[in-house]
Design a protein around this motif. Structure first.
Motif, PDB file in Angstrom:
ATOM      1  N   THR A 174       0.901   8.141   5.563  1.00  0.00           N
ATOM      2  CA  THR A 174       1.540   7.428   4.527  1.00  0.00           C
ATOM      3  C   THR A 174       1.487   5.920   4.443  1.00  0.00           C
ATOM      4  O   THR A 174       1.176   5.414   5.625  1.00  0.00           O
ATOM      5  CB  THR A 174       3.047   7.918   4.294  1.00  0.00           C
ATOM      6  OG1 THR A 174       3.829   7.694   5.349  1.00  0.00           O
ATOM      7  CG2 THR A 174       3.201   9.618   4.110  1.00  0.00           C
ATOM      8  N   SER A 177       4.978   1.056   0.593  1.00  0.00           N
ATOM      9  CA  SER A 177       4.853   0.967  -0.549  1.00  0.00           C
ATOM     10  C   SER A 177       5.333  -0.226  -1.379  1.00  0.00           C
ATOM     11  O   SER A 177       5.227  -0.692  -2.447  1.00  0.00           O
ATOM     12  CB  SER A 177       5.567   2.171  -1.374  1.00  0.00           C
ATOM     13  OG  SER A 177       4.830   3.510  -0.885  1.00  0.00           O
ATOM     14  N   ASP A 181      10.321  -0.393   3.152  1.00  0.00           N
ATOM     15  CA  ASP A 181      10.324   1.171   2.804  1.00  0.00           C
ATOM     16  C   ASP A 181      11.452   2.017   3.753  1.00  0.00           C
ATOM     17  O   ASP A 181      11.661   1.303   4.824  1.00  0.00           O
ATOM     18  CB  ASP A 181       9.121   1.826   3.055  1.00  0.00           C
ATOM     19  CG  ASP A 181       8.288   1.692   1.950  1.00  0.00           C
ATOM     20  OD1 ASP A 181       8.673   1.290   0.923  1.00  0.00           O
ATOM     21  OD2 ASP A 181       7.088   2.401   1.847  1.00  0.00           O
ATOM     22  N   ALA A 202       8.073   1.117  -4.764  1.00  0.00           N
ATOM     23  CA  ALA A 202       7.735  -0.431  -5.180  1.00  0.00           C
ATOM     24  C   ALA A 202       8.899  -1.409  -4.768  1.00  0.00           C
ATOM     25  O   ALA A 202       8.578  -2.435  -4.560  1.00  0.00           O
ATOM     26  CB  ALA A 202       7.007  -0.654  -6.523  1.00  0.00           C
TER      27      ALA A 202
END
Length: 211
Positions: A174, A177, A181, A202
């Protein structure tokens, strides 16, 4: 029925703060946190006998009536904080937190499973029944990382959660983002990472608990 069983002070001449607590099946209490105290924290035969600089992490264990069994500082030349603890079998415990110190483990003479990366790294420690550090590792990447909570499965796999600003060194499956995070990872009894993942969108995200 709401009656107080015990209460006690713990600390030295500086600023001392408990940040995590766990109670095992025998009602023994473990408290972790951070301290600026030079004296009054580490007990006899402690893993680290005193503060190494700035905020040091501390780990303290009390019996079921509030008597101190042992306590130790864990820290390097910069700021270090222990944020969570979970009791394991045979009186052992796993502790996690965050550190700015690349020399966090130097006083203990322990080689970490993973080396310090950069900036603020997370860390995990396996502590034995007498308060000595058996294993230790840094966890994280190039930016600010912290692990703030831990849970154990019966097979002794530990699941740790927190937050990260690192774009590398966290996960191969992953990606980061947002500016920060959530972060979850699993480690085995040797503190090897089994898997590690970002959790978030985001915006600014953090994981603050696990059960």
């Amino acid at each position: 029925h709401g009656s107080r069983l015990f209460a006690t002070y713990f600390g030295g001449e500086g600023d001392d703060e408990g940040l995590g607590i766990d109670v095992d099946n025998y009602y023994r209490v473990r408290v972790v946190g951070r301290t600026t105290s030079v004296a009054g924290i580490a007990s006899d035969s402690a893993a680290q006998s005193g503060n190494a600089g700035g905020d040091d992490a501390f780990i303290a264990r009390f019996d079921s009536t509030g008597n101190l069994i042992w306590s130790t500082c864990i820290g390097g030349g910069l700021d270090d904080r222990a944020l969570a603890v979970r009791a394991m079998a045979e009186g052992h415990a796993i502790v996690c937190g965050t550190t700015l110190s690349s020399d966090l483990l130097d006083t203990l003479g322990i080689t970490p499973v993973q080396a310090h990366a950069d900036s603020a790294d997370a860390f995990a420690l396996w502590i034995d029944d007498g308060g000595q550090v058996i294993k230790a590792t840094f966890l994280g990447g190039e930016a600010g990382d912290a692990l703030v909570a831990v849970a154990l499965f019966p097979n002794s796999t530990a699941y740790l959660v927190g937050s990260t600003r690192s774009a590398t060194g966290i996960s191969d499956s992953t990606s980061l983002s947002g500016p920060r995070d959530g972060w979850i990872c699993a480690v085995d009894t040797a503190l090897n990472v089994l898997w590690s993942k970002y959790v978030g969108g985001a915006g600014d995200d953090a994981l603050t608990g696990i059960a």
